[in-house]
Design a protein around this motif. Sequence first.
Motif, PDB file in Angstrom:
ATOM      1  N   LEU A  96       0.827  -1.200   0.000  1.00  0.00           N
ATOM      2  CA  LEU A  96       0.000   0.000   0.000  1.00  0.00           C
ATOM      3  C   LEU A  96       0.865   1.255   0.000  1.00  0.00           C
ATOM      4  O   LEU A  96       0.531   2.257  -0.642  1.00  0.00           O
ATOM      5  N   THR A  99       2.042   1.845  -3.373  1.00  0.00           N
ATOM      6  CA  THR A  99       0.960   2.348  -4.217  1.00  0.00           C
ATOM      7  C   THR A  99       0.978   3.868  -4.277  1.00  0.00           C
ATOM      8  O   THR A  99       0.654   4.465  -5.309  1.00  0.00           O
ATOM      9  N   SER A 100       1.364   4.504  -3.175  1.00  0.00           N
ATOM     10  CA  SER A 100       1.463   5.972  -3.182  1.00  0.00           C
ATOM     11  C   SER A 100       2.539   6.439  -4.159  1.00  0.00           C
ATOM     12  O   SER A 100       2.400   7.502  -4.790  1.00  0.00           O
ATOM     13  N   ALA A 102       3.325   4.821  -6.941  1.00  0.00           N
ATOM     14  CA  ALA A 102       2.709   4.667  -8.254  1.00  0.00           C
ATOM     15  C   ALA A 102       1.744   5.810  -8.546  1.00  0.00           C
ATOM     16  O   ALA A 102       1.681   6.311  -9.678  1.00  0.00           O
TER      17      ALA A 102
END
Length: 335
Positions: A96, A99-100, A102
């Motif tokens: 997660l 993900t930031s 990305a």
Amino acid sequence: WLNRASCPKPNEDPWRSSCGRPGRMSTSRPYGSTFGTYQRQGNAQAGEAPQSSFTPGKRKRLNLVAIAINVLAPWLLFCSVFAAMSFQLHYMSAPLAWTSVAAGLILAAIAAFLAHRTRMRDADPMWYTFACLAFFLATVLAAFLGDMNFWYNMQPFYDIENINTYPSVNPAREKGQQLMDAGRVYFDEGVGLDTSKAMAFRNLDRYCVAPIVSGQEPLSSYDFWAVGVNCCGGTTADFRCGEFNNPKARSGLRLMRDDQRPFFRLAVQQAEAAYNIKATHPLFFYWMQDPVAEVMKFKTDGFKYALIAMTTHFAFNVLCVTGAVFAFSKLGHEF
């Protein structure tokens, strides 16, 4: 004063004439469109190039909204990604947190698309282009620096906070397998370091170990070891790691770095062979007086480096925006 050569013939519609008779006027085009057409035709006949944001002698007007957005948006992105990569989100869910990263790269791609679309519409894409580069750089820097901060400061803090604390541990009674989940250990009175059985293993750095013992009696298994890196000399008894010379030191903070543990284990194996002792399940600790203060130092350092990184990036981004303003202004005079 009328140009009779351009006046309509008797059978022609006078409303389509540009003769200029009194009471008659051309309505084939709105005034603004006709004026703009004649102006562009006049410019073309005079040999002038179409005006753009890079026309010589035409100074750009500063877009204060775009400047403010390019100052704040990359910095906020940097802070968000850095926080995600440094703190508890990374510890609880590493995917997660990545993900930031990305999401930051996607923002940079969106800015690049807007810059391309603006250029295709013959408009000036300079601030979209700057935003693309600023978003990309902010994301990459935040991911790298945040991960480093997490690895060296925040992960050890979270690891130790999430495992147990054991008081009154006596190495003569307890075994290593009984304290597998120990993070902070407070030893009994009379427990100390046996530097006569210290050992070092050399692999670029020097990995130093010394057994933690109770009194002078030999132990059936030496399972508690004080450790340090590059804090011992070439001789086996030269151990100067942690608070080795503090008579009040009687506590241990668990070694949490998986990349160092194999080298300390090799040092213990050397000590077993050299001193004919046994270490069934060795646990490694940093020898100190106050483990709580050391744990809080990890947390303090993590937040301190985060503040330094965010402040530095803000100053850097302001400097880049200022340089871009001057560069774009200069380009507006030269090209």
